[in-house]
Design a protein around this motif. Structure first.
Motif, PDB file in Angstrom:
ATOM      1  N   ARG A 122       9.609 -12.908   5.298  1.00 28.08           N
ATOM      2  CA  ARG A 122      11.060 -12.807   5.127  1.00 28.08           C
ATOM      3  C   ARG A 122      11.668 -12.196   6.381  1.00 28.08           C
ATOM      4  O   ARG A 122      11.040 -11.347   7.032  1.00 28.08           O
ATOM      5  CB  ARG A 122      11.416 -11.952   3.913  1.00 28.08           C
ATOM      6  N   PHE A 123      12.883 -12.616   6.688  1.00 29.45           N
ATOM      7  CA  PHE A 123      13.619 -12.107   7.841  1.00 29.45           C
ATOM      8  C   PHE A 123      14.685 -11.113   7.373  1.00 29.45           C
ATOM      9  O   PHE A 123      15.314 -11.317   6.335  1.00 29.45           O
ATOM     10  CB  PHE A 123      14.291 -13.258   8.598  1.00 29.45           C
ATOM     11  N   TYR A 124      14.880 -10.053   8.183  1.00 28.92           N
ATOM     12  CA  TYR A 124      15.842  -9.012   7.846  1.00 28.92           C
ATOM     13  C   TYR A 124      16.687  -8.644   9.060  1.00 28.92           C
ATOM     14  O   TYR A 124      16.174  -8.507  10.176  1.00 28.92           O
ATOM     15  CB  TYR A 124      15.127  -7.746   7.347  1.00 28.92           C
ATOM     16  N   MET A 135       2.206   2.415  -2.804  1.00 31.79           N
ATOM     17  CA  MET A 135       2.452   2.207  -1.379  1.00 31.79           C
ATOM     18  C   MET A 135       3.777   2.857  -0.971  1.00 31.79           C
ATOM     19  O   MET A 135       3.875   3.483   0.100  1.00 31.79           O
ATOM     20  CB  MET A 135       2.453   0.723  -1.044  1.00 31.79           C
ATOM     21  N   GLN A 136       4.784   2.732  -1.784  1.00 29.50           N
ATOM     22  CA  GLN A 136       6.056   3.378  -1.483  1.00 29.50           C
ATOM     23  C   GLN A 136       5.915   4.886  -1.463  1.00 29.50           C
ATOM     24  O   GLN A 136       6.524   5.571  -0.630  1.00 29.50           O
ATOM     25  CB  GLN A 136       7.113   2.937  -2.496  1.00 29.50           C
ATOM     26  N   GLU A 137       5.084   5.418  -2.343  1.00 30.47           N
ATOM     27  CA  GLU A 137       4.831   6.859  -2.343  1.00 30.47           C
ATOM     28  C   GLU A 137       4.068   7.278  -1.090  1.00 30.47           C
ATOM     29  O   GLU A 137       4.375   8.303  -0.461  1.00 30.47           O
ATOM     30  CB  GLU A 137       4.041   7.249  -3.590  1.00 30.47           C
ATOM     31  N   SER A 171       5.924  -3.811   5.458  1.00 30.05           N
ATOM     32  CA  SER A 171       6.389  -2.491   5.874  1.00 30.05           C
ATOM     33  C   SER A 171       7.129  -1.821   4.731  1.00 30.05           C
ATOM     34  O   SER A 171       7.661  -2.479   3.836  1.00 30.05           O
ATOM     35  CB  SER A 171       7.318  -2.620   7.093  1.00 30.05           C
ATOM     36  N   ILE A 172       7.186  -0.495   4.805  1.00 28.33           N
ATOM     37  CA  ILE A 172       7.940   0.277   3.821  1.00 28.33           C
ATOM     38  C   ILE A 172       9.427  -0.060   3.874  1.00 28.33           C
ATOM     39  O   ILE A 172      10.114  -0.038   2.852  1.00 28.33           O
ATOM     40  CB  ILE A 172       7.722   1.796   4.041  1.00 28.33           C
ATOM     41  N   ALA A 173       9.937  -0.375   5.040  1.00 28.88           N
ATOM     42  CA  ALA A 173      11.371  -0.664   5.191  1.00 28.88           C
ATOM     43  C   ALA A 173      11.552  -2.083   5.722  1.00 28.88           C
ATOM     44  O   ALA A 173      10.716  -2.584   6.473  1.00 28.88           O
ATOM     45  CB  ALA A 173      12.008   0.342   6.159  1.00 28.88           C
ATOM     46  N   PRO A 174      12.625  -2.763   5.320  1.00 26.14           N
ATOM     47  CA  PRO A 174      13.675  -2.263   4.436  1.00 26.14           C
ATOM     48  C   PRO A 174      13.448  -2.550   2.956  1.00 26.14           C
ATOM     49  O   PRO A 174      14.177  -2.041   2.117  1.00 26.14           O
ATOM     50  CB  PRO A 174      14.901  -3.025   4.924  1.00 26.14           C
ATOM     51  N   ALA A 175      12.429  -3.369   2.635  1.00 29.39           N
ATOM     52  CA  ALA A 175      12.335  -3.850   1.252  1.00 29.39           C
ATOM     53  C   ALA A 175      10.994  -3.563   0.585  1.00 29.39           C
ATOM     54  O   ALA A 175      10.779  -3.981  -0.551  1.00 29.39           O
ATOM     55  CB  ALA A 175      12.615  -5.354   1.216  1.00 29.39           C
ATOM     56  N   GLY A 176      10.099  -2.860   1.261  1.00 31.81           N
ATOM     57  CA  GLY A 176       8.815  -2.538   0.636  1.00 31.81           C
ATOM     58  C   GLY A 176       7.936  -3.744   0.382  1.00 31.81           C
ATOM     59  O   GLY A 176       7.335  -3.875  -0.686  1.00 31.81           O
ATOM     60  N   GLU A 204      18.610  -9.393   3.927  1.00 28.15           N
ATOM     61  CA  GLU A 204      17.758 -10.542   4.209  1.00 28.15           C
ATOM     62  C   GLU A 204      18.575 -11.644   4.856  1.00 28.15           C
ATOM     63  O   GLU A 204      19.766 -11.823   4.561  1.00 28.15           O
ATOM     64  CB  GLU A 204      17.105 -11.042   2.927  1.00 28.15           C
ATOM     65  N   CYS A 205      17.951 -12.389   5.758  1.00 28.96           N
ATOM     66  CA  CYS A 205      18.649 -13.459   6.461  1.00 28.96           C
ATOM     67  C   CYS A 205      17.719 -14.642   6.643  1.00 28.96           C
ATOM     68  O   CYS A 205      16.529 -14.589   6.315  1.00 28.96           O
ATOM     69  CB  CYS A 205      19.182 -12.964   7.810  1.00 28.96           C
ATOM     70  N   GLU A 206      18.257 -15.704   7.186  1.00 36.07           N
ATOM     71  CA  GLU A 206      17.480 -16.900   7.463  1.00 36.07           C
ATOM     72  C   GLU A 206      16.830 -16.807   8.847  1.00 36.07           C
ATOM     73  O   GLU A 206      17.288 -16.055   9.710  1.00 36.07           O
ATOM     74  CB  GLU A 206      18.372 -18.143   7.400  1.00 36.07           C
ATOM     75  N   GLU A 207      15.789 -17.596   9.060  1.00 37.10           N
ATOM     76  CA  GLU A 207      15.084 -17.580  10.341  1.00 37.10           C
ATOM     77  C   GLU A 207      16.013 -17.929  11.493  1.00 37.10           C
ATOM     78  O   GLU A 207      15.847 -17.420  12.614  1.00 37.10           O
ATOM     79  CB  GLU A 207      13.903 -18.539  10.306  1.00 37.10           C
TER      80      GLU A 207
END
Length: 281
Positions: free
Chosen positions: A148-150, A86-88, A175-180, A156-159
């Motif tokens: 997860r929240f970004y 998926m990253q590729e 999504s590919i970003a930010p953490a795949g 990464e952050c809290e809700e």
């Protein structure tokens, strides 16, 4: 069954542009928007299934079905292989379209981006006042998270960090970003679908921000049951009239049934024309 079709699409699109500016409409974005630019990145489930099939020899039952293809690879090559592929597939950044950039300027309370390429995040990049929440797989048994929240910088952050922001970007499939993070295999969705009727996998902040809002579907394909199920649950209890830009003559019977059942009115015109009207509205 037939989808409800507007007699005055130009007037409705102008009104939707005004309501988008006022934060009364949730844009639900699909890969068809970026597909207009003919990017080499896979922008349909069929193209992504073909990509996976070009990397791993698949059994006949998985060929052409992206969820089954990913499940086969996960079962026989490990989850890390799925993530790496998926990253590729999405390694080449997809540039935000004029629509993505326009929405970033509007800063609506909630934007849903239903594909993996990350264009809406890139459109928001450099701005303040937004947080992203992504659906995440639970292939690791010890990980209880549905999402997860970004922050804009990718940390990464809290809700709670999202509660006071101008815009919440929701990428329900990952999504590919930010953490795949990617929901992609059959097993990923079995996990989610066992509880999605009671809304547990939908973040509370998304549920709060959709209340009383209309949804506008742009560049979305509903020819797959899983995609229909997700859209149905994301817009659940939202309220208001809903719209989808589609070319009705090309819809499948299941797509027409979905639009009718969910009371989504079809704006019957090519996507690029509708986007131009929105941007001019």
């Amino acid at each position: 069954m037939t989808a409800a079709i507007l007699d005055n699409p130009a007037e409705v699109l102008a009104d939707l542009a005004t309501r988008l500016r006022a934060g009364e409409v949730v844009p639900y974005l699909g890969p068809g928007i970026s597909e207009l630019a003919e990017t080499p990145t896979p922008m349909t489930t069929a193209a992504l299934a073909d990509f996976l099939g070009s990397k791993v020899r698949l059994p006949a039952r998985a060929i052409g079905n992206v969820w089954a293809a990913a499940q086969y690879i996960e079962s026989y090559r490990h989850r890390q292989t799925v993530t790496a592929l998926m990253q590729e597939a999405f390694a080449t950044p997809v540039e935000p379209s004029p629509l993505h950039r326009w929405l970033a300027e509007l800063a609506p309370p909630l934007v849903v981006d239903s594909w993996y390429a990350g264009e809406m995040r890139r459109a928001l990049s450099g701005r303040e006042g937004w947080v992203e929440v992504q659906g995440t797989h639970r292939a690791v048994i010890t990980d209880p998270a549905w999402y997860r929240f970004y922050m804009p910088d990718g940390t990464e952050c809290e809700e709670a960090e999202a509660e006071g922001t101008d815009t919440l970007l929701y990428t329900p499939h990952g999504s590919i970003a930010p953490a795949g993070n990617f929901l992609i295999s059959d097993a990923d969705y079995v996990e989610v679908l066992t509880e999605i009727d009671i809304q547990t996998p939908i973040p509370e902040e998304v549920r709060r921000r959709r209340t009383g809002k209309s949804f506008l579907f742009l560049g979305c394909h509903f020819d797959d049951q899983l995609l229909r199920t997700y859209a149905r649950q994301v817009m659940k209890r939202s309220g208001g009239a809903h719209y989808a830009v589609v070319e009705v003559d090309g819809l499948t019977r299941n797509e027409c049934r979905f639009l009718e059942e969910q009371e989504i009115t079809a704006i019957d015109m090519p996507l690029d024309r509708a986007i131009a009207m929105l941007l001019d509205g």
